[in-house]
Design a protein around this motif. Structure first.
Motif, PDB file in Angstrom:
ATOM      1  N   GLN A   1     -16.200  49.842  49.862  1.00  0.00           N
ATOM      2  CA  GLN A   1     -14.897  49.469  49.304  1.00  0.00           C
ATOM      3  C   GLN A   1     -13.734  50.165  49.998  1.00  0.00           C
ATOM      4  OE1 GLN A   1     -15.133  50.357  45.109  1.00  0.00           O
ATOM      5  NE2 GLN A   1     -16.047  48.376  44.615  1.00  0.00           N
TER       6      GLN A   1
ATOM      7  N   PHE B   1     -10.649  51.109  51.898  1.00  0.00           N
ATOM      8  CA  PHE B   1      -9.556  50.286  52.417  1.00  0.00           C
ATOM      9  C   PHE B   1      -8.283  51.100  52.642  1.00  0.00           C
ATOM     10  CE2 PHE B   1      -5.684  47.849  51.479  1.00  0.00           C
ATOM     11  CZ  PHE B   1      -5.728  46.909  52.503  1.00  0.00           C
TER      12      PHE B   1
ATOM     13  N   ASN C   1     -13.380  45.600  53.894  1.00  0.00           N
ATOM     14  CA  ASN C   1     -12.200  45.249  53.101  1.00  0.00           C
ATOM     15  C   ASN C   1     -10.960  45.106  53.981  1.00  0.00           C
ATOM     16  OD1 ASN C   1     -13.199  44.918  50.557  1.00  0.00           O
ATOM     17  ND2 ASN C   1     -12.883  47.022  49.919  1.00  0.00           N
TER      18      ASN C   1
ATOM     19  N   ALA D   1     -15.705  38.268  50.922  1.00  0.00           N
ATOM     20  CA  ALA D   1     -15.655  39.182  49.785  1.00  0.00           C
ATOM     21  C   ALA D   1     -16.902  39.041  48.914  1.00  0.00           C
ATOM     22  CB  ALA D   1     -14.391  38.932  48.962  1.00  0.00           C
TER      23      ALA D   1
END
Length: 237
Positions: free
Chosen positions: A173, A175, A194, A214
């Motif tokens: 995850q 980012f 991401n 995603a």
């Protein structure tokens, strides 16, 4: 369906997943290891400053990741960083934001941010162990190292598995850190999944392909977590 097929063959997306897999193996091992050491340290009843160290270790997690990225970007800057002055005293001028160092620089930021969170998970597991076990072990002649090896570590395995699974999910995850550093140096758009998904959606306007990636990323993260839990022999009580 073409978007899903393309997601499994897109070189940028696959490269970002491989990069984060390597990131997890290196950074995750270091972070969980340090979190375990810190948890064992503050769990020591002879440590009279446990409350202070709990707070110190946990403070970085309370700082938003965007702010952490800006803070460490300043610390890495060649023109502003106090580190550059310190290294300059011995004739060194490292570039923490170069292409060869960026991977490790972001790894340092993520470790600094999340080590306290994982420490609390492991510390909670240690606190759930009945203290009578320690007293019985000491009566039988066990030393502190023996108590850690034969009592504490085996009994916090579920907490370790939980921390590792959270680390897997958190790694894929990532980012904010690379996104913030893009304003200070070149960060490849496929550094993390991401970041690649975001660029595909908002820079190239390909929202359908971004949405497909995603979903694939969510499935990959779930699969890796389940495989690890299966490998670790985790069973629901």
């Amino acid at each position: 369906m073409e978007n899903y097929v393309k997601a499994f063959t897109d070189s940028g997306f696959l490269s970002s997943i491989l990069t984060m897999s390597e990131f997890f193996l290196i950074q995750g091992s270091i972070m969980i290891g340090l979190a375990l050491l810190f948890a064992l340290y503050i769990d020591n009843e002879q440590n009279h400053f446990r409350g202070f160290f709990r707070l110190v270790y946990y403070i970085p997690f309370a700082i938003p990741t965007v702010i952490s990225g800006i803070l460490w970007g300043f610390m890495y800057s060649k023109s502003l960083s106090p580190f550059q002055s310190i290294f300059g005293l011995v004739g060194l001028h490292p570039n923490f934001l170069s292409s060869g160092s960026l991977f490790w620089s972001i790894m340092n930021i993520v470790t600094w941010e999340w080590i306290g969170y994982n420490m609390i998970i492991l510390y909670s597991g240690l606190q759930s162990i009945p203290r009578e076990l320690y007293e019985s072990a000491k009566i039988d002649g066990a030393r502190n190292f023996d108590i850690i090896r034969y009592i504490k570590l085996p009994l916090i395995v579920p907490s370790l598995i939980l921390a590792i699974v959270f680390t897997v999910i958190g790694t894929f995850q990532i980012f904010n850190e690379p996104y913030v550093l893009q304003s200070m140096t070149y960060v490849s758009t496929h550094f993390t999944p991401n970041l690649y998904i975001y660029t595909t959606a908002f820079s190239y306007g390909n929202f359908n392909f971004a949405a497909a990636m995603a979903i694939v990323l969510a499935l990959v993260t779930f699969a890796i977590s389940m495989i690890f839990m299966r490998f670790a022999g985790f069973k629901e009580e």
